[in-house]
Each structure stands twice: as structure tokens, then as C-alpha cells.
Motif scaffolding. Sequence first.
Motif, PDB file in Angstrom:
ATOM      1  N   THR A 155       0.818  -1.211   0.000  1.00 28.68           N
ATOM      2  CA  THR A 155       0.000   0.000   0.000  1.00 28.68           C
ATOM      3  C   THR A 155       0.852   1.261   0.000  1.00 28.68           C
ATOM      4  O   THR A 155       0.567   2.211  -0.742  1.00 28.68           O
ATOM      5  N   ARG A 160       0.861   4.404  -2.561  1.00 27.95           N
ATOM      6  CA  ARG A 160       0.543   5.761  -2.087  1.00 27.95           C
ATOM      7  C   ARG A 160       1.655   6.751  -2.440  1.00 27.95           C
ATOM      8  O   ARG A 160       1.386   7.906  -2.777  1.00 27.95           O
ATOM      9  N   GLN A 194       1.283   7.653  -5.912  1.00 27.84           N
ATOM     10  CA  GLN A 194       0.137   8.558  -6.007  1.00 27.84           C
ATOM     11  C   GLN A 194       0.557   9.982  -5.637  1.00 27.84           C
ATOM     12  O   GLN A 194       0.198  10.949  -6.328  1.00 27.84           O
TER      13      GLN A 194
END
Length: 515
Positions: free
Chosen positions: A256, A260, A263
Motif C-alpha cells: 500500500t 501511495r 500517487q
Amino acid sequence: MTKKLLQISFTLFFIFQIQILSQTKPADLVIFNANVRTLDKKMPKAEAIAVSGNKISIVGTNKEIRELIGEKTKTIDAKGKLILPGFNDSHVHFLGIGRKFFSIDLKNVKTPLEAVEKIKFYVKFLPKNHWILGGFWDNANWNPNNLPTKELIDAATPENPVFIYKKNPNIALVNSLALKLAGFDKKGKEIKNGVIERDENGEPTGIIRGEAVRFMKAFTPKLSNKLESAAAETATNYAAFLGITSVQDVHSDDNTEIFRELQRQGKLKTRVYDCITLPNWEKLANAGIKHASGDAMVRRGCLKHFSDGEFEVLPDLLKMMIPADKADLQIMVHAIGNRANQVVLDAFEQVEKTNGKKDRRFRIEHAHNFRQEDLKRFSSTNTIASMQPHLFFGGVFNNSKPYRDLLASGAKISFGSDASITDFNPLLGIYAAVMQNNSKDSMDQSISVEEAVRAYTIGSAYAEFQENVKGTLTVGKLADMIILSEDIFTIPTEKIRETKVLTTIVDGKIVYQSK
């Protein structure tokens, strides 16, 4: 009383005016002259589509959409091409897809040009400055069969160092950037027991031998978090190329934070639902994470497990599944074969019996070769069959029409690839799904192209609790869509796998456009 009525009337008029202004405000992106297949049963087809921010604002006619074009509106004339919701792969090993690009295979290349074209394809998806490794080329098989030089690959790799072995690993070809990083571009540079081949002007040709190969290897990347980030970036670039706007990463590693970070850097072009292993369910539960937790780009809350069909493990399986389900985490279990699917369905029924009915959306990953008598258990437990048509295409099926039978029973299905184990391309999966059930004597049992596309879009969105925000081209949903080179609903089935993605749009932004 009259004064109050006037105030109410003025308020209603003011609200009405705001609605009119909002409807006529220029869109950020407009696509017109299109063959839009929305997959929304209320409005299945349209000519044009408009995007405001990251959501679809209007689906309609060319006339309606043209009125939303302002000075800053980006426009695309689709020239009659097919527009679909972005594909959603419900079963991938996402970083593995990226890692495949870290090592290029040139063993079967027959010409220098073929080698360059393959390298160009890899460069298209790799982050800048990431090394291209592997190779094992053999110029003896080439025509002409001269040793290659750095000039062969330099133009294709201005920002990526290249270090590719010959069939004999004591010889390698490197490009100018790699030569510079190793200091081999310096005229007096020599390596003991090694050779840096040079031309008549003393310039390195790109061929290195012996200890020079070992010396160069020291400059290549080692396994690290930075390398994993590069794998994720490569995978998301490749997904955009294939029209995949969402993936469900079932590899079970907790990646994750890698997603992120991409992102935050503005490099993530794919929405990711990131799963971890079922035995680690408390890690998510203790953090207050439930199924599909997160934002529109990166979410978590899914748990992956493996079943090999042993009924003896059912008590241990339930010890994990019951509390994980009670914590509102989504459980998905790999099952191939009669017994494996039977064990998983037994477990799901027991969990439902213990914890009661709710919208939990169990999943069986693969759901391959389940027993015919277990067919109705999928729908009775609302278990999603997460299937990979291309992975099993041409194989032996106990139930020869699994997709048709599941749909007819009322069960939900989603489609994916199982990449990096197999090809990531959704159009191969759609082709395989249609052809798997297609025979001259049982055409009524065949799955249609639309049903296959729905399984790869809205079906996969449902499998991750996202059917209300994506999966169809509906006003208010996320602006994830693709433009294809062919209308896969009307062309011969054989041609589906040859169709290319021309444009990919994620979150209202163009993330890939064919040149």
C-alpha cells in the motif's frame, strides 16, 4: 405571508439558476463523434461524453456535448471509435508485472532491428534511469551477423542504461549511458583481465568482455524498496497502455505505501485494491480498516488465502475467517478443482451461519472446475467467481460452460488475468471467454462479448465494492474510460485479440495515448 412566499420563490429561482449555470459550465474534457457503450442499462449507447473534474458530467448527443466546450476544454474527436469503461483486472500480481520488464529476453531475436524494437517496447513503460538488463542475444543468428554496437540502441534508450548479455555471458552490449556511469567512456580507462572494445578513434563500441562485464554489473540495481517502487511504476504504465484503469492486487504483500508514494508523486495511473494474507487479518482489523477502505486510487481491506482441497484444514480456516469477516474484511480464497471449491464454499456457508447475513462479498479466486452441484452455492452465499479466461483457455473444464452456467444461476462473476503469470491484456481474456463457450452445436450456451466486457468492468467493480463509483459510463461516476481501435461488439471474434487501445483516461486525465 406574501413576503414569505416571495422569499421562498426567490430562493427557488436562485437555486434553479445555479443548476442551469452548473449544467452549462464548460467541461474539462469532451469526447464527441464516438460510439459510446456505457454498459449502463438505462442508457446503453451515446454519441459523446463530457468530464468535469474527475467525474462524468454528461453522456449524450454530439449537440449536447458541444455546448460544454469552452476555451480551456480539452476535446477528443473519436471519429466513430468505440468508447468503453476502463478495464478492471480482478486478479493480478501487480509488482510482478513490472518486474518482468527489468530483464529482457533476446534469445530468439533474428535481426538487429527486432532487438531494437523489443528494447523500445520495454523503454515505453520503465521509469527514467532504470536499467534494462537480461539479453542473451546471439548475433550468429542475426542477419547481418556483425557484433552490435552502442549506436544500435542509443537512440532508443537515451534515459535508460542498458546492460544486456550475449549468449556467452562473458560478453555484453551496453549503451552510452551505461558506459558513462561505469566510467568506460574515458579514453584511458582499462579493466584488468577485461576488455572495453574501442573503434579506431578510441571510442568504446559498446561491447565489453571478461572482468569489464563483472565491473559493469556492480552498477546495476540491487533489490530494494526503490526497485519495488520502479516495478510498481512500470506496471501502472503498462496497465495504461492496455486500457486497464483498476487492478485488484492479490499478491498478498502489503504494498500500500508503495502505491501511495506513487500517487503522491502523480505517477500512479491505475486504481489499486491491495490485499494481504488472511493469517494477517488482525493487522488491518486493529488499524480499524474494513473492506474497500481508502481513497479512490488506493484502497485496502481484502484478505487472500489458498485452498488445496483438504477438508481437515476447515477448522483452522474458520478460526481465521470468522473473526476476519466479523471485522468487515473481505475474504477471497484461491481454489482450483472440485474439492478445493467445495471446501471453500463449505467454509463460506459456515461463516455466514455464524456471523449472519450481510453484504460481505466472498470471492473464490479462479473458481476453476467446481462441481456442478456446487453451482447454486455461489449465488446462495453471494460468492463472486473471480475468473481468468485467458489463463485457462483451451484447458479441460469439468463444467464445460462455467461462465454461462454461473451467469444463468444468478451468480456474480468478475474477470482478471492472473498476470504476471499470464498475459495482462484484457482483450485476450474477453476473446478467450467468448470462444471458450462457443461451439457450433451449443451457440445458446456461449457467453456474449457484452457479457465478457461487463465481467471485466462492472463485474470486477462489484467484486471490490465499487460498482456505485465506477464500472459503467454513468453521470456522476469516476471518469475512467478507454477508446479502442475496433468495435469489438461487431468485428469477427478472432479480431478481438488484435484490437488496440488508442486512449486511456483515468480520473478524467489522459494517461495513455497511442501515437
